[in-house]
Write a protein that holds these residues in place. Structure first.
Motif, PDB file in Angstrom:
ATOM      1  N   GLN A 129     -14.289 -35.520   2.304  1.00  0.00           N
ATOM      2  CA  GLN A 129     -13.283 -35.869   1.307  1.00  0.00           C
ATOM      3  C   GLN A 129     -11.943 -35.350   1.788  1.00  0.00           C
ATOM      4  O   GLN A 129     -11.800 -34.145   2.031  1.00  0.00           O
ATOM      5  CB  GLN A 129     -13.633 -35.261  -0.048  1.00  0.00           C
ATOM      6  CG  GLN A 129     -12.606 -35.530  -1.134  1.00  0.00           C
ATOM      7  CD  GLN A 129     -12.525 -36.996  -1.521  1.00  0.00           C
ATOM      8  OE1 GLN A 129     -13.538 -37.651  -1.683  1.00  0.00           O
ATOM      9  NE2 GLN A 129     -11.301 -37.502  -1.679  1.00  0.00           N
ATOM     10  N   ASN A 169      -8.003 -35.077   0.960  1.00  0.00           N
ATOM     11  CA  ASN A 169      -6.947 -35.162  -0.048  1.00  0.00           C
ATOM     12  C   ASN A 169      -5.624 -34.707   0.546  1.00  0.00           C
ATOM     13  O   ASN A 169      -5.594 -34.067   1.604  1.00  0.00           O
ATOM     14  CB  ASN A 169      -7.300 -34.294  -1.258  1.00  0.00           C
ATOM     15  CG  ASN A 169      -8.576 -34.721  -1.945  1.00  0.00           C
ATOM     16  OD1 ASN A 169      -8.924 -35.899  -1.980  1.00  0.00           O
ATOM     17  ND2 ASN A 169      -9.286 -33.752  -2.498  1.00  0.00           N
ATOM     18  N   SER A 195      -5.613 -40.033  -0.683  1.00  0.00           N
ATOM     19  CA  SER A 195      -6.954 -39.524  -0.414  1.00  0.00           C
ATOM     20  C   SER A 195      -7.840 -40.605   0.196  1.00  0.00           C
ATOM     21  O   SER A 195      -7.644 -41.799  -0.065  1.00  0.00           O
ATOM     22  CB  SER A 195      -7.611 -39.039  -1.711  1.00  0.00           C
ATOM     23  OG  SER A 195      -6.896 -37.969  -2.277  1.00  0.00           O
ATOM     24  N   ARG A 197      -7.422 -28.917   1.799  1.00  0.00           N
ATOM     25  CA  ARG A 197      -7.184 -30.352   1.573  1.00  0.00           C
ATOM     26  C   ARG A 197      -8.448 -31.174   1.777  1.00  0.00           C
ATOM     27  O   ARG A 197      -8.651 -32.171   1.085  1.00  0.00           O
ATOM     28  CB  ARG A 197      -6.097 -30.858   2.520  1.00  0.00           C
ATOM     29  CG  ARG A 197      -4.771 -30.142   2.372  1.00  0.00           C
ATOM     30  CD  ARG A 197      -3.677 -30.817   3.201  1.00  0.00           C
ATOM     31  NE  ARG A 197      -3.963 -30.749   4.634  1.00  0.00           N
ATOM     32  CZ  ARG A 197      -4.074 -31.829   5.406  1.00  0.00           C
ATOM     33  NH1 ARG A 197      -3.935 -33.043   4.893  1.00  0.00           N
ATOM     34  NH2 ARG A 197      -4.318 -31.694   6.709  1.00  0.00           N
TER      35      ARG A 197
END
Length: 125
Positions: A82, A84, A17, A67
């Protein structure tokens, strides 16, 4: 022209991440829609995500849906991406951009008129 600065890129292993930040310099992001786009070597730039001025509306490309998450904190004058479950195909230079827009955001990165310098994201083992 407004100044935007991206940060948070780097090298990460697949499945990892990262959180990218887009900060404004010398102006407030309130009243601006923000878009994130990326460009991989030898490929065309593509829109990844965008968010409206209030944060009430956002868009994620199919390739990152589930994601990536986009958010903003107008009090901190910043927008975040963000990321991930990163994949090697996410490797690219990521750019944030702004446009004066009070409702919604543009999926077309060409609609934005102020850009940051980009931050490199490399996903590799």
């Amino acid at each position: 022209q407004l100044q935007l600065v991206e940060s948070g890129g780097g090298l990460v292993q697949p499945g990892g991440s990262l959180r990218l930040s887009c900060a404004a310099s010398g102006f407030t992001l309130d009243g601006y829609a923000i878009g994130w786009s990326r460009q991989a070597p030898g490929k065309e730039r593509e829109t990844v995500s965008c968010i409206s001025s209030s944060g009430a509306n956002s868009y994620l490309a199919d390739s990152v849906k589930g994601r990536f998450t986009i958010s903003r904190d107008n009090a901190k004058n910043a927008v975040y991406l963000q990321m991930n479950s990163l994949k090697p195909e996410d490797t690219a230079v990521y750019y944030c951009a702004a446009v004066r827009l009070y409702v919604g955001c543009y999926r077309d990165f060409g609609a934005y008129d102020s850009w940051g310098q980009g931050t490199q994201v490399t996903v590799s083992s």
